[in-house]
Design a protein around this motif. Structure first.
Motif, PDB file in Angstrom:
ATOM      1  N   ASP A  57       0.836  -1.203   0.000  1.00  0.00           N
ATOM      2  CA  ASP A  57       0.000   0.000   0.000  1.00  0.00           C
ATOM      3  C   ASP A  57       0.870   1.252   0.000  1.00  0.00           C
ATOM      4  N   VAL A  58       0.391   2.256  -0.722  1.00  0.00           N
ATOM      5  CA  VAL A  58       1.061   3.543  -0.717  1.00  0.00           C
ATOM      6  C   VAL A  58       0.900   4.176   0.648  1.00  0.00           C
ATOM      7  N   LYS A  59       1.999   4.746   1.135  1.00  0.00           N
ATOM      8  CA  LYS A  59       1.884   5.465   2.384  1.00  0.00           C
ATOM      9  C   LYS A  59       2.434   6.875   2.192  1.00  0.00           C
ATOM     10  N   VAL A  60       1.592   7.840   2.535  1.00  0.00           N
ATOM     11  CA  VAL A  60       1.981   9.239   2.515  1.00  0.00           C
ATOM     12  C   VAL A  60       1.895   9.753   3.932  1.00  0.00           C
ATOM     13  N   THR A  61       2.993  10.271   4.450  1.00  0.00           N
ATOM     14  CA  THR A  61       3.014  10.763   5.819  1.00  0.00           C
ATOM     15  C   THR A  61       3.301  12.260   5.833  1.00  0.00           C
ATOM     16  N   GLN A  62       2.742  12.917   6.828  1.00  0.00           N
ATOM     17  CA  GLN A  62       2.976  14.345   7.026  1.00  0.00           C
ATOM     18  C   GLN A  62       3.560  14.549   8.416  1.00  0.00           C
ATOM     19  N   SER A  63       4.447  15.525   8.539  1.00  0.00           N
ATOM     20  CA  SER A  63       5.273  15.643   9.733  1.00  0.00           C
ATOM     21  C   SER A  63       4.484  15.943  10.995  1.00  0.00           C
ATOM     22  N   SER A  64       3.388  16.685  10.880  1.00  0.00           N
ATOM     23  CA  SER A  64       2.620  17.046  12.067  1.00  0.00           C
ATOM     24  C   SER A  64       1.130  16.902  11.785  1.00  0.00           C
ATOM     25  N   ARG A  65       0.359  16.481  12.776  1.00  0.00           N
ATOM     26  CA  ARG A  65      -1.092  16.462  12.625  1.00  0.00           C
ATOM     27  C   ARG A  65      -1.683  17.821  12.976  1.00  0.00           C
ATOM     28  N   TYR A  66      -1.109  18.469  13.995  1.00  0.00           N
ATOM     29  CA  TYR A  66      -1.568  19.781  14.431  1.00  0.00           C
ATOM     30  C   TYR A  66      -0.360  20.688  14.639  1.00  0.00           C
ATOM     31  N   LEU A  67      -0.542  21.958  14.243  1.00  0.00           N
ATOM     32  CA  LEU A  67       0.547  22.921  14.355  1.00  0.00           C
ATOM     33  C   LEU A  67      -0.049  24.274  14.683  1.00  0.00           C
TER      34      LEU A  67
ATOM     35  N   GLU B 298       6.121  19.173   6.105  1.00  0.00           N
ATOM     36  CA  GLU B 298       6.859  18.139   5.390  1.00  0.00           C
ATOM     37  C   GLU B 298       5.938  16.989   5.000  1.00  0.00           C
ATOM     38  N   CYS B 299       6.213  16.419   3.839  1.00  0.00           N
ATOM     39  CA  CYS B 299       5.446  15.288   3.336  1.00  0.00           C
ATOM     40  C   CYS B 299       6.413  14.261   2.750  1.00  0.00           C
ATOM     41  N   VAL B 300       6.193  12.996   3.094  1.00  0.00           N
ATOM     42  CA  VAL B 300       7.043  11.919   2.590  1.00  0.00           C
ATOM     43  C   VAL B 300       6.165  10.797   2.056  1.00  0.00           C
ATOM     44  N   GLN B 301       6.521  10.291   0.856  1.00  0.00           N
ATOM     45  CA  GLN B 301       5.819   9.117   0.314  1.00  0.00           C
ATOM     46  C   GLN B 301       6.827   8.008   0.079  1.00  0.00           C
ATOM     47  N   ASP B 302       6.346   6.756   0.226  1.00  0.00           N
ATOM     48  CA  ASP B 302       7.282   5.635   0.216  1.00  0.00           C
ATOM     49  C   ASP B 302       7.113   4.720  -0.995  1.00  0.00           C
ATOM     50  N   MET B 303       6.437   5.202  -2.063  1.00  0.00           N
ATOM     51  CA  MET B 303       6.174   4.319  -3.201  1.00  0.00           C
ATOM     52  C   MET B 303       6.845   4.788  -4.475  1.00  0.00           C
ATOM     53  N   ASP B 304       7.876   5.597  -4.359  1.00  0.00           N
ATOM     54  CA  ASP B 304       8.638   6.016  -5.533  1.00  0.00           C
ATOM     55  C   ASP B 304       7.774   6.747  -6.564  1.00  0.00           C
TER      56      ASP B 304
END
Lengths: 114, 111
Positions: free
Chosen positions: A1-11, A22-28
């Motif tokens: 499964d594709v996973k997209v993560t963001q550095s903070s939920r609340y700011l 920040e945003c990071v995805q792990d599926m190239d």
């Protein structure tokens, strides 16, 4: 499964501060997107990137900039935060520029600017 | 410029009923149509993607249809459950991987 993560939920930030989301995805995936979501206005595209170091303005780029130094990471920068940038920010990614790809979203960052 | 509309903005349905959510778009020259689910305070979960050459897609109890000539898509949910309560968003693919979103339909399934 594709996973997209963001550095903070609340700011919570102060007016005039420089803010990094920040945003990071792990599926190239080649494409990455930043949206903001506001009640009654829906999702609006701020910026997107279709390759490392490549970026294009979306519908509402004013007051924002982006950085994509690595394929998996896409950063949204608020150079000088203002109260009208209080919003939910959503990052997404998709595979390539073929025009037919599904977008996958992160969990969102709820930003409040005081 | 593409505009996407979802009516109604909110819908309440008793558990077990079948239901249809509507999405309309102004420009039929779309690449695809994507349906998402959003739970309160969360990100979007992709449900179904219909390419412009397709008429429908199915996943479990969900069926999405696309009629480009009339500028409409529907999301059919069979045998609704309380866990289906969420906001449902449709988005039209307008080229260069960009999506134009509707403002969503907030669905409540009443136990």
């Amino acid at each position: 499964d594709v996973k997209v993560t963001q550095s903070s939920r609340y700011l919570v930030k102060r007016t005039g501060e420089k803010v990094f989301l920040e945003c990071v995805q792990d599926m190239d995936h080649e494409n990455m997107f930043w949206y903001r979501q506001d009640p009654g206005l829906g999702l609006r595209l701020i910026y997107f990137s279709y390759d490392v170091k490549m970026k294009e303005k979306g519908d509402i780029p004013e007051g924002y900039s982006v950085s994509r130094e690595k394929k998996e990471r896409f950063s949204l920068i608020l150079e000088s935060a203002s109260t009208n940038q209080t919003s939910m920010y959503l990052c997404a990614s998709s595979l390539s520029l073929s025009g037919v790809n599904e977008q996958f979203f992160g969990p969102g960052t709820r930003l409040t600017v005081l | 410029k593409q505009e996407v509309t979802q009516i109604p903005a909110a819908l309440s349905v008793p558990e077990g009923e079948n239901l249809v959510l509507n999405c309309s778009f102004t420009d039929s020259a779309i690449y695809n149509l994507q349906w998402f689910r959003q739970d309160p305070g969360k990100g979007l979960t992709s449900l179904l993607l219909i390419q412009s050459s397709q008429r429908e897609q199915t996943s479990g109890r969900l069926n999405a249809s696309l009629d480009k000539s009339s500028g409409r898509s529907t999301l059919y949910i069979a045998a609704s459950q309380p866990g289906d309560s969420a906001t449902y968003l449709c988005a039209a693919g307008v080229g260069n991987e960009k999506l134009t979103f509707g403002t969503g339909t907030r669905l409540t399934i009443i136990p």
